[in-house]
Design a protein around this motif. Structure first.
Motif, PDB file in Angstrom:
ATOM      1  N   ALA A 294      62.485  10.435  80.008  1.00 24.18           N
ATOM      2  CA  ALA A 294      62.292   9.216  80.800  1.00 24.18           C
ATOM      3  C   ALA A 294      60.826   9.050  81.191  1.00 24.18           C
ATOM      4  O   ALA A 294      60.280   7.940  81.130  1.00 24.18           O
ATOM      5  N   VAL A 295      60.181  10.141  81.590  1.00 21.01           N
ATOM      6  CA  VAL A 295      58.746  10.101  81.925  1.00 21.01           C
ATOM      7  C   VAL A 295      57.935   9.644  80.722  1.00 21.01           C
ATOM      8  O   VAL A 295      57.033   8.800  80.826  1.00 21.01           O
ATOM      9  N   GLU A 296      58.283  10.169  79.553  1.00 25.19           N
ATOM     10  CA  GLU A 296      57.575   9.793  78.324  1.00 25.19           C
ATOM     11  C   GLU A 296      57.822   8.321  77.989  1.00 25.19           C
ATOM     12  O   GLU A 296      56.897   7.598  77.596  1.00 25.19           O
ATOM     13  N   ALA A 297      59.059   7.857  78.154  1.00 23.38           N
ATOM     14  CA  ALA A 297      59.379   6.461  77.870  1.00 23.38           C
ATOM     15  C   ALA A 297      58.591   5.519  78.768  1.00 23.38           C
ATOM     16  O   ALA A 297      58.071   4.493  78.322  1.00 23.38           O
ATOM     17  N   VAL A 298      58.483   5.863  80.046  1.00 21.93           N
ATOM     18  CA  VAL A 298      57.715   5.040  80.982  1.00 21.93           C
ATOM     19  C   VAL A 298      56.240   5.021  80.592  1.00 21.93           C
ATOM     20  O   VAL A 298      55.573   3.985  80.666  1.00 21.93           O
ATOM     21  N   SER A 299      55.718   6.163  80.137  1.00 22.49           N
ATOM     22  CA  SER A 299      54.301   6.234  79.766  1.00 22.49           C
ATOM     23  C   SER A 299      53.977   5.307  78.597  1.00 22.49           C
ATOM     24  O   SER A 299      52.852   4.818  78.472  1.00 22.49           O
ATOM     25  N   HIS A 300      54.970   5.027  77.743  1.00 22.12           N
ATOM     26  CA  HIS A 300      54.756   4.114  76.621  1.00 22.12           C
ATOM     27  C   HIS A 300      54.518   2.682  77.096  1.00 22.12           C
ATOM     28  O   HIS A 300      53.957   1.875  76.350  1.00 22.12           O
ATOM     29  N   CYS A 301      54.942   2.410  78.329  1.00 22.09           N
ATOM     30  CA  CYS A 301      54.871   1.041  78.857  1.00 22.09           C
ATOM     31  C   CYS A 301      53.693   0.837  79.801  1.00 22.09           C
ATOM     32  O   CYS A 301      53.546  -0.244  80.380  1.00 22.09           O
ATOM     33  N   ARG A 302      52.845   1.849  79.960  1.00 21.72           N
ATOM     34  CA  ARG A 302      51.727   1.756  80.897  1.00 21.72           C
ATOM     35  C   ARG A 302      50.406   2.055  80.191  1.00 21.72           C
ATOM     36  O   ARG A 302      50.345   2.902  79.306  1.00 21.72           O
ATOM     37  N   TYR A 303      49.382   1.359  80.646  1.00 25.21           N
ATOM     38  CA  TYR A 303      48.044   1.603  80.114  1.00 25.21           C
ATOM     39  C   TYR A 303      47.459   2.890  80.698  1.00 25.21           C
ATOM     40  O   TYR A 303      47.862   3.333  81.773  1.00 25.21           O
ATOM     41  N   PRO A 304      46.507   3.520  80.004  1.00 25.47           N
ATOM     42  CA  PRO A 304      45.811   4.667  80.577  1.00 25.47           C
ATOM     43  C   PRO A 304      45.121   4.262  81.891  1.00 25.47           C
ATOM     44  O   PRO A 304      44.710   3.110  82.038  1.00 25.47           O
TER      45      PRO A 304
END
Length: 352
Positions: A162-172
């Motif tokens: 879930a953490v990884e999935a959320v990271s796909h949706c956010r910019y650095p």
């Protein structure tokens, strides 16, 4: 009222118009006639503001986002679009669905086909959620650049996933989403200066929990920062439990009910005590053995109750059945005498 993540609030908003400065006459009250003689004074025209109907005013006002509606306590009802038909997408929006899920996981379409559906939904002011084929950075990047209201990410089985999935949706530095915001549709091709400041707060992230492994971790998944909705997947859950042919099995239903309670109770505790941390909303799919009304009564916040292909399939089968049965009834009940009588009565109208 929060602006919708979809582009309808930009595409439909009235734009300021610039007009060339009108040419003036030294004495505008007395304009010369074509013959050169002075004309009579012209009456001043009153400039009337254009009247805007209530419907037009609603159309031009910002549409509420899915997140804002969930926060307001609304229960949202949606439709799954597997046909990738912009016409059916538009019809679903006009029918009143709160959101439409364009299904790239099981539907035949990809990014270009999804884009056509998003344009139809934006024009009808209905939020679109894109269900991805997989929870990957590549698919999330391409989907988010289209400007949907949310993403649905399949087969999330652990809090780490879930953490990884959320990271796909956010910019650095908060995530790994590739940056092309000055030119993509999501930012109105760079015309929306507010996009970067609001996109991550407005975009609804839905993590599907649809396996026995995911159900075992559902508490932790729902608590992951950025997971807005835990979307239950009863059909895949039944398959993972060994009941592919029996999705309504009592063991599957019991497992599903227990998982639902965990998500709902965590959400209630957070709201009641104003606790810190995340507590996701609950979303689900209706089934034949579990209709959408039941999900609503059990407290689901988002309910996907219909699939476009299934609706057309049912309507088509019913239509053919009515016709076949009507033909049989006519054949059984009609006789030659009644037919001859009808012909005589219609002699004055019909001609050979």
């Amino acid at each position: 009222m929060a602006a919708a993540t979809s582009l309808s609030h930009l595409l439909l908003a009235p734009k300021p118009r610039t007009h060339p400065k009108p040419r003036t006459h030294p004495n505008p009250s007395r304009l010369p006639s074509r013959s050169g003689a002075s004309a009579t004074p012209l009456p001043r025209r009153r400039r009337l503001a254009p009247a805007i109907s209530a419907a037009a005013s609603d159309l031009l006002s910002p549409a509420p986002s899915l997140k804002s509606r969930l926060a307001a306590g609304d229960t949202l009802y949606g439709l799954f679009l597997l046909s990738f038909s912009p016409t059916l997408a538009e019809l679903a929006a006009l029918a009143g669905y709160d959101y439409v899920v364009v299904d790239m996981e099981h539907g035949p379409g990809g990014i270009p086909e999804a884009l056509a559906c998003l344009r139809a939904l934006d024009a009808a002011r209905t939020p679109a959620v894109l269900r991805l084929p997989e929870a990957s950075a590549v698919w999330a990047k391409k989907a988010l650049d289209l400007g949907p209201a949310g993403l649905m990410l399949p087969a999330v089985e652990s809090p780490a996933a879930a953490v990884e999935a959320v990271s796909h949706c956010r910019y650095p530095p908060r995530g790994v989403r590739g940056a092309a915001h000055p030119i993509v549709r999501a930012s109105a091709y760079g015309l929306d200066d507010s996009y970067l400041s609001r996109c991550e707060d407005d975009t609804l992230i839905m993590c599907q929990v649809e396996t026995a492994a995911g159900i075992a971790e559902i508490d932790a998944i729902a608590a992951v920062d950025g997971v807005d909705v835990v979307q239950m997947g009863p059909l895949d859950l039944s398959a993972s439990m060994g009941y592919l042919w029996d999705p309504g099995n009592r063991k599957v239903r019991a497992t599903l009910r227990e998982a639902e309670k965990k998500v709902l109770e965590a959400r209630k505790k957070k709201v009641a005590a104003a606790l810190d941390g995340n507590a996701a909303y609950l979303g689900g799919f209706a089934m034949q053995n579990d209709p959408p009304e039941q999900l609503k009564l059990r407290g689901y916040h988002m309910v996907a109750g219909a699939v476009d292909i299934a609706m057309f399939r049912k309507a088509a089968l019913d239509d053919v059945k009515r016709f076949r049965e009507a033909v049989m009834e006519i054949g059984e009940e009609g006789d030659d005498e009644e037919g001859e009588k009808e012909e005589k009565e219609n002699d004055g109208y019909w001609s050979e």
